[in-house]
Design a protein around this motif. Sequence first.
Motif, PDB file in Angstrom:
ATOM      1  N   ASN A   1       0.813  -1.415  -0.025  1.00  0.00           N
ATOM      2  CA  ASN A   1       0.137  -0.015  -0.045  1.00  0.00           C
ATOM      3  C   ASN A   1       0.885   1.371   0.159  1.00  0.00           C
ATOM      4  OD1 ASN A   1      -2.633  -1.270   0.075  1.00  0.00           O
ATOM      5  ND2 ASN A   1      -2.105  -1.805   2.087  1.00  0.00           N
ATOM      6  N   ILE A   2       1.966   1.308  -1.016  1.00  0.00           N
ATOM      7  CA  ILE A   2       2.999   2.394  -0.851  1.00  0.00           C
ATOM      8  C   ILE A   2       2.199   3.282  -1.876  1.00  0.00           C
ATOM      9  CG2 ILE A   2       5.047   3.244  -1.473  1.00  0.00           C
ATOM     10  CD1 ILE A   2       5.071   1.546   1.214  1.00  0.00           C
ATOM     11  N   PRO A   3       1.969   4.575  -1.657  1.00  0.00           N
ATOM     12  CA  PRO A   3       1.628   5.625  -2.643  1.00  0.00           C
ATOM     13  C   PRO A   3       2.542   5.995  -3.571  1.00  0.00           C
ATOM     14  CG  PRO A   3       1.702   6.774  -0.547  1.00  0.00           C
ATOM     15  CD  PRO A   3       2.114   5.400  -0.265  1.00  0.00           C
ATOM     16  N   ILE A   4       2.167   5.960  -4.944  1.00  0.00           N
ATOM     17  CA  ILE A   4       3.394   6.100  -5.884  1.00  0.00           C
ATOM     18  C   ILE A   4       3.209   7.157  -7.038  1.00  0.00           C
ATOM     19  CG2 ILE A   4       4.656   3.527  -5.598  1.00  0.00           C
ATOM     20  CD1 ILE A   4       3.227   2.865  -8.262  1.00  0.00           C
ATOM     21  N   GLY A   5       4.199   7.569  -7.466  1.00  0.00           N
ATOM     22  CA  GLY A   5       4.012   8.423  -8.717  1.00  0.00           C
ATOM     23  C   GLY A   5       4.627   7.839  -9.697  1.00  0.00           C
ATOM     24  N   GLN A   6       4.350   8.232 -11.067  1.00  0.00           N
ATOM     25  CA  GLN A   6       4.878   7.426 -12.240  1.00  0.00           C
ATOM     26  C   GLN A   6       5.199   8.313 -13.453  1.00  0.00           C
ATOM     27  OE1 GLN A   6       2.609   6.711 -14.830  1.00  0.00           O
ATOM     28  NE2 GLN A   6       0.847   7.266 -13.712  1.00  0.00           N
ATOM     29  N   GLY A   7       6.100   8.055 -14.080  1.00  0.00           N
ATOM     30  CA  GLY A   7       6.213   8.801 -15.395  1.00  0.00           C
ATOM     31  C   GLY A   7       7.213   7.977 -16.411  1.00  0.00           C
ATOM     32  N   ASP A   8       6.607   7.893 -17.477  1.00  0.00           N
ATOM     33  CA  ASP A   8       7.176   7.443 -18.564  1.00  0.00           C
ATOM     34  C   ASP A   8       7.960   8.517 -19.403  1.00  0.00           C
ATOM     35  OD1 ASP A   8       8.097   6.595 -21.456  1.00  0.00           O
ATOM     36  OD2 ASP A   8       6.226   5.307 -21.681  1.00  0.00           O
ATOM     37  N   HIS A   9       9.596   8.432 -19.362  1.00  0.00           N
ATOM     38  CA  HIS A   9      10.318   9.569 -19.754  1.00  0.00           C
ATOM     39  C   HIS A   9      10.984   9.168 -21.225  1.00  0.00           C
ATOM     40  CE1 HIS A   9       9.775  10.999 -15.785  1.00  0.00           C
ATOM     41  NE2 HIS A   9      10.437  10.010 -15.263  1.00  0.00           N
ATOM     42  N   LEU A  10      10.362   8.339 -21.989  1.00  0.00           N
ATOM     43  CA  LEU A  10      10.755   7.765 -23.167  1.00  0.00           C
ATOM     44  C   LEU A  10      11.927   6.989 -22.996  1.00  0.00           C
ATOM     45  CD1 LEU A  10      10.052  11.036 -25.404  1.00  0.00           C
ATOM     46  CD2 LEU A  10       8.436   9.103 -24.969  1.00  0.00           C
ATOM     47  N   VAL A  11      13.260   7.419 -22.488  1.00  0.00           N
ATOM     48  CA  VAL A  11      14.214   6.754 -22.344  1.00  0.00           C
ATOM     49  C   VAL A  11      14.299   5.633 -21.329  1.00  0.00           C
ATOM     50  CG1 VAL A  11      15.745   8.575 -23.087  1.00  0.00           C
ATOM     51  CG2 VAL A  11      15.353   8.514 -20.604  1.00  0.00           C
ATOM     52  N   SER A  12      13.134   5.991 -20.453  1.00  0.00           N
ATOM     53  CA  SER A  12      12.950   4.861 -18.964  1.00  0.00           C
ATOM     54  C   SER A  12      11.593   4.943 -18.825  1.00  0.00           C
ATOM     55  CB  SER A  12      13.773   5.189 -18.176  1.00  0.00           C
ATOM     56  OG  SER A  12      13.551   6.644 -17.448  1.00  0.00           O
ATOM     57  N   GLU A  13      11.038   3.925 -18.110  1.00  0.00           N
ATOM     58  CA  GLU A  13       9.934   3.980 -17.198  1.00  0.00           C
ATOM     59  C   GLU A  13      10.228   3.901 -15.715  1.00  0.00           C
ATOM     60  OE1 GLU A  13       6.698   1.363 -19.171  1.00  0.00           O
ATOM     61  OE2 GLU A  13       8.579   0.383 -19.581  1.00  0.00           O
ATOM     62  N   ALA A  14       9.596   5.008 -14.955  1.00  0.00           N
ATOM     63  CA  ALA A  14       9.844   5.031 -13.809  1.00  0.00           C
ATOM     64  C   ALA A  14       8.639   4.964 -12.823  1.00  0.00           C
ATOM     65  CB  ALA A  14      10.699   6.459 -13.581  1.00  0.00           C
ATOM     66  N   LEU A  15       8.895   4.705 -11.474  1.00  0.00           N
ATOM     67  CA  LEU A  15       7.945   4.651 -10.405  1.00  0.00           C
ATOM     68  C   LEU A  15       8.584   5.824  -9.361  1.00  0.00           C
ATOM     69  CD1 LEU A  15       7.253   0.978  -9.754  1.00  0.00           C
ATOM     70  CD2 LEU A  15       5.914   2.569 -11.422  1.00  0.00           C
ATOM     71  N   TYR A  16       7.889   6.397  -8.608  1.00  0.00           N
ATOM     72  CA  TYR A  16       8.418   7.244  -7.697  1.00  0.00           C
ATOM     73  C   TYR A  16       7.665   7.171  -6.334  1.00  0.00           C
ATOM     74  CZ  TYR A  16      10.432   9.632 -11.470  1.00  0.00           C
ATOM     75  OH  TYR A  16      11.067  10.242 -12.679  1.00  0.00           O
ATOM     76  N   LEU A  17       8.519   7.174  -5.398  1.00  0.00           N
ATOM     77  CA  LEU A  17       7.964   7.022  -3.868  1.00  0.00           C
ATOM     78  C   LEU A  17       8.898   7.823  -2.825  1.00  0.00           C
ATOM     79  CD1 LEU A  17       8.788   3.485  -2.526  1.00  0.00           C
ATOM     80  CD2 LEU A  17       9.276   4.054  -4.935  1.00  0.00           C
ATOM     81  N   SER A  18       8.328   7.693  -1.598  1.00  0.00           N
ATOM     82  CA  SER A  18       9.331   8.150  -0.478  1.00  0.00           C
ATOM     83  C   SER A  18       9.618   7.247   0.417  1.00  0.00           C
ATOM     84  CB  SER A  18       8.698   9.371   0.168  1.00  0.00           C
ATOM     85  OG  SER A  18       8.797  10.412  -0.994  1.00  0.00           O
ATOM     86  N   ASP A  19      10.673   7.267   1.292  1.00  0.00           N
ATOM     87  CA  ASP A  19      10.898   6.230   2.330  1.00  0.00           C
ATOM     88  C   ASP A  19      10.236   6.634   3.580  1.00  0.00           C
ATOM     89  OD1 ASP A  19      12.690   8.092   3.244  1.00  0.00           O
ATOM     90  OD2 ASP A  19      14.559   7.056   3.389  1.00  0.00           O
ATOM     91  N   PRO A  20      10.417   6.139   4.615  1.00  0.00           N
ATOM     92  CA  PRO A  20       9.747   6.757   5.981  1.00  0.00           C
ATOM     93  C   PRO A  20      10.261   7.831   6.375  1.00  0.00           C
ATOM     94  CG  PRO A  20      10.524   4.462   6.323  1.00  0.00           C
ATOM     95  CD  PRO A  20      11.102   4.925   4.866  1.00  0.00           C
ATOM     96  N   ASP A  21      11.408   8.557   5.948  1.00  0.00           N
ATOM     97  CA  ASP A  21      11.957   9.985   6.376  1.00  0.00           C
ATOM     98  C   ASP A  21      11.594  11.201   5.226  1.00  0.00           C
ATOM     99  OD1 ASP A  21      13.584   9.545   9.013  1.00  0.00           O
ATOM    100  OD2 ASP A  21      14.083   7.987   7.967  1.00  0.00           O
ATOM    101  N   GLY A  22      10.903  10.341   4.094  1.00  0.00           N
ATOM    102  CA  GLY A  22      10.538  11.407   3.067  1.00  0.00           C
ATOM    103  C   GLY A  22      11.634  11.674   2.140  1.00  0.00           C
ATOM    104  N   ASN A  23      12.698  10.789   2.051  1.00  0.00           N
ATOM    105  CA  ASN A  23      13.840  10.675   1.053  1.00  0.00           C
ATOM    106  C   ASN A  23      13.136  10.240  -0.199  1.00  0.00           C
ATOM    107  OD1 ASN A  23      15.898  11.560   2.620  1.00  0.00           O
ATOM    108  ND2 ASN A  23      15.954   9.747   3.609  1.00  0.00           N
ATOM    109  N   GLY A  24      13.544  11.018  -1.258  1.00  0.00           N
ATOM    110  CA  GLY A  24      12.529  10.355  -2.599  1.00  0.00           C
ATOM    111  C   GLY A  24      13.523   9.340  -3.130  1.00  0.00           C
ATOM    112  N   ILE A  25      12.622   8.460  -3.819  1.00  0.00           N
ATOM    113  CA  ILE A  25      13.091   7.269  -4.298  1.00  0.00           C
ATOM    114  C   ILE A  25      12.531   7.207  -5.820  1.00  0.00           C
ATOM    115  CG2 ILE A  25      13.591   4.653  -4.099  1.00  0.00           C
ATOM    116  CD1 ILE A  25      12.883   4.926  -1.226  1.00  0.00           C
ATOM    117  N   GLU A  26      13.128   6.597  -6.766  1.00  0.00           N
ATOM    118  CA  GLU A  26      12.975   6.366  -8.189  1.00  0.00           C
ATOM    119  C   GLU A  26      13.141   4.872  -8.167  1.00  0.00           C
ATOM    120  OE1 GLU A  26      13.559   7.500 -12.914  1.00  0.00           O
ATOM    121  OE2 GLU A  26      13.911   8.903 -11.324  1.00  0.00           O
ATOM    122  N   ILE A  27      12.512   4.062  -8.661  1.00  0.00           N
ATOM    123  CA  ILE A  27      12.689   2.603  -9.477  1.00  0.00           C
ATOM    124  C   ILE A  27      12.361   2.651 -10.777  1.00  0.00           C
ATOM    125  CG2 ILE A  27      12.246   0.391  -8.789  1.00  0.00           C
ATOM    126  CD1 ILE A  27      11.512   0.768  -6.105  1.00  0.00           C
TER     127      ILE A  27
END
Length: 290
Positions: free
Chosen positions: A100-126
């Motif tokens: 149940n992790i809220p995520i953002g997402q973006g297709d950047h043409l060169v890549s496909e990406a998922l975005y989320l934050s860790d428990p301290d609010g540090n930004g992560i992209e997978i």
Amino acid sequence: MGLSHQLHPSAAIGTVHLKVKSLQTSLSFYTEVIGFQVLRHEGAIAELTTDGTHVLLILEESEQFHSLMSRNVSGLYHFAILVPDRKSLGLSLRNLAKHNIPIGQGDHLVSEALYLSDPDGNGIEIYADRPRETWQRDEQGEYIMTTDPVDIDGLLTVSADAHWQGLPPATVIGHVHFHVGDLRIAKQFYTDTLGFDVVAHYGGEALFISAGGYHHHIGLNTWAGKGAPAAPKNAVGLRYFTITLPNTNELDDVVSRISEAGIPFERQNHMVSFEDPFGIGIKLVVNDIN
């Protein structure tokens, strides 16, 4: 800019070192939700890996670290975990949904990406890269990148028959992205001094740079506000990231430019530590896989 001022094409991002408030909370998150394995855990520091050998993420706990109430400082926007293929990205998506992790997402043409934050609010992209031969450049020679919706159904379909086993061993830290106070100063430092190449602009507020023609190893933006000050040392976030270089000759080249630019640094054998103009910690390390 002469070739002597260019980073070696095999230069890459190695390790990200994060400051967190609770190591126990962060370890649960980074192993169960993101899929790292613990390589070493001693006291307030844990080193995480995906292949059992190379450290990709270091977590450091202190009760003195605190969260920032607002994002108006320079520092980490996100660090980006590069998985080897779409199936792996689909498995990450499934695991994030399971937790149940809220995520953002973006297709950047060169890549496909998922975005989320860790428990301290540090930004992560997978993210997963598209094949390099499909990346397109514009008339200026810059990569064409955008943010379109990701084909979520496609990711779920391609991973439907696979089982989540954490991040694949071939996972790496693909890039890092920072808030900075001044793009011109950032460009001067990262391209003229360190030797990265500019590969894309995003309006007048973001710049993407890389070595060896990658779509970006570092993103730089002024979205936290022009003139954003350095993050306080006792705030959660990035302590440093490493740039890996193939040999000591390459390291010496960069160190000579850092020295000429009057940037203070510390050297210990094959590792050099310094800060960018916005207080972001950087370590140059010689890659151990030659």
